[in-house]
Design an enzyme around this catalytic site. Structure first.
Site, PDB file in Angstrom:
ATOM      1  N   ASP A 180       0.640  -0.748  -0.098  1.00 56.19           N
ATOM      2  CA  ASP A 180       0.214   0.354   0.119  1.00 56.19           C
ATOM      3  C   ASP A 180       0.898   1.614   0.187  1.00 56.19           C
ATOM      4  O   ASP A 180       2.320   1.137   0.650  1.00 56.19           O
ATOM      5  CB  ASP A 180      -0.708   0.109   1.557  1.00 56.19           C
ATOM      6  CG  ASP A 180      -2.076   1.059   1.056  1.00 56.19           C
ATOM      7  OD1 ASP A 180      -2.060   1.990   0.626  1.00 56.19           O
ATOM      8  OD2 ASP A 180      -3.129   0.605   1.383  1.00 56.19           O
TER       9      ASP A 180
ATOM     10  N   ASN B  83       3.071   2.013  -4.972  1.00 56.96           N
ATOM     11  CA  ASN B  83       2.269   2.091  -6.450  1.00 56.96           C
ATOM     12  C   ASN B  83       2.676   0.806  -7.352  1.00 56.96           C
ATOM     13  O   ASN B  83       2.936   1.239  -7.649  1.00 56.96           O
ATOM     14  CB  ASN B  83       1.716   3.461  -6.908  1.00 56.96           C
ATOM     15  CG  ASN B  83       0.306   3.152  -7.347  1.00 56.96           C
ATOM     16  OD1 ASN B  83      -0.069   2.046  -7.760  1.00 56.96           O
ATOM     17  ND2 ASN B  83      -0.189   4.024  -8.357  1.00 56.96           N
TER      18      ASN B  83
ATOM     19  N   CYS C 195     -18.480  11.479  -1.533  1.00 53.36           N
ATOM     20  CA  CYS C 195     -17.604  10.380  -1.691  1.00 53.36           C
ATOM     21  C   CYS C 195     -18.296   9.517  -1.542  1.00 53.36           C
ATOM     22  O   CYS C 195     -19.449   9.290  -1.102  1.00 53.36           O
ATOM     23  CB  CYS C 195     -16.413  10.728  -0.106  1.00 53.36           C
ATOM     24  SG  CYS C 195     -17.226  10.901   1.428  1.00 53.36           S
TER      25      CYS C 195
END
Length: 404
Positions: free
Chosen positions: A104, A150, A250
């Site tokens: 992560d 990433n 969101c």
């Protein structure tokens, strides 16, 4: 009075200095004063309060798992340590997994506190660092490896590919399972491409934007549909994901839905790793109606992933297992006509001449309380004759009465 205030201020100043000089942990926060337990070399089934594995080893005694300690030799990679991934890592750590590899590149925020696992004092830390610190305290027997990058970039994808190919419990061996707990299409496609290339089994999981549904999908390259075989509607219609989110709004998230999805994911991962029960190919969850759909998705012969097509050919070339059908042993019926031994006799059928049953042999000192008299043929003829005579006399009597 002023002297007491000065003393209190001096104490406060000393406490501030002590906090500032307190040693920091690798995560950048003050080290936890709690003492972690010592490492345990072997899992024990001994039922004592100090044994953290006693209830897990009980699965062997109940014949659910043959050898639970095998879990210590398994390595699992978790991509995405958010609402689902962090809970998944927590459960596997408590189950005593041998090695966890966490991927992560995000940080813990206060907005994440509605989810499980993370705490407010971890805000600002990278998710993998915060997770590693907590997981190591929960179970120091688990080897935890973190990667803060990433995986969707070209450079990092190669690093990710090498890690899952050689980061197993034994150096140079692949991991036993990859768990996808990401929340975007690009990351899922990257995991899919890597697992197809290395022929690794993996689980895909996700929770809907409205937080009331989730799913897990077990992907075996060549055997079941990969993520590219049946892309979601957003990609099939060539719609940008960002256009689906209204400005200032969101995605919703519920710790309940994420906890349930993580539970399904870990439960099936354990069944796969320890070889017990039935692993679901696809298991969904709809919280509004408590609906749990199950299905199996077959691979797409026109899949865009070339490695998926290669795996399909390899799977088709494998020899199919021969299933030997066991013939059921049928018992002969108790009666020639039916299996219940019932015999129908017509009402007008002549009675069969049955011989009287023989007197059973009795033991010494025993006798029958009643013996039925035997009917001779002469007695039967006399009875019939008497009945005929009675009938004739009655007719004569009736005729006499009418003539009077």
């Amino acid at each position: 009075m002023s002297h007491a205030i000065d003393e209190l201020q001096a104490i406060i100043a000393d406490l501030k200095t002590e906090l500032e000089t307190e040693p920091k942990s690798s995560g950048g926060v003050a080290s936890n004063s709690r003492l972690a337990r010592d490492r345990i070399d072997r899992m024990s089934a001994e039922v004592v309060d100090s044994n953290p594995y006693s209830r897990l080893m009980a699965l062997q005694r109940m014949n659910i798992v043959k050898d639970y300690e095998r879990i210590r030799y398994k390595a699992v990679a978790i991509v995405g340590v958010g609402g689902v991934g962090s809970v998944t890592a927590d459960m596997l750590t408590r189950c005593g997994i041998g090695k966890l590899i966490l991927f992560d590149y995000d940080k813990v925020e206060l907005a994440n506190m509605n989810r499980l696992f993370f705490t407010p004092d971890q805000a600002g830390l990278s998710k993998v660092a915060a997770a590693a610190a907590t997981l190591s305290f929960i179970n120091p027997d688990v080897e935890i490896e973190t990667h803060n990058y990433n995986i969707t970039t070209v450079e990092n994808f190669d690093r990710f590919l090498d890690t899952i190919s050689q980061g197993g419990r034994i150096a140079g061996q692949p991991v036993d399972l990859v768990l996808s707990c990401v929340d975007n299409f690009e990351a899922r496609m990257a995991i899919n491409a890597a697992c197809n290339e290395r022929n690794l089994n993996w689980f895909e999981s996700g929770v809907s934007e409205n937080a009331v549904s989730g799913h897990i999908q077990f992907i075996r390259p060549g055997d079941t549909a990969c993520f590219a075989c049946a892309p979601p509607l957003v990609v099939a219609e060539n719609i940008d994901e960002k256009t689906l989110k209204r400005e200032g709004v969101c995605a919703a998230s519920l710790p309940t839905t994420m906890g349930i999805t993580a539970g399904f994911l870990v439960q099936n991962a354990l069944k796969y790793l320890l070889n017990f029960g039935e692993v679901s190919d696809y298991l969904g969850y709809n919280a509004l109606s408590d609906f749990f759909p199950k299905m199996t998705l077959k691979p797409n012969p026109q899949c865009d992933d070339r490695n998926c097509l290669v795996r399909q050919k390899e799977f088709q070339a494998r020899p199919k297992p021969v299933l030997i059908e066991e013939k059921a042993v049928s018992e002969e019926p108790l009666h020639a006509t039916n299996e219940w031994g019932i015999e129908l006799v017509a009402e007008d059928a002549p009675e069969s001449n049955t011989t009287p049953a023989e007197t059973p042999v009795m033991g010494e000192g025993l006798r029958l309380a009643y013996e039925a008299p035997e009917k001779s043929s002469e007695t039967s003829e006399e009875t019939v004759s008497a009945a005929t005579a009675d009938e004739t006399s009655l007719e004569d009597l009736m005729a006499q009465m009418k003539s009077m």
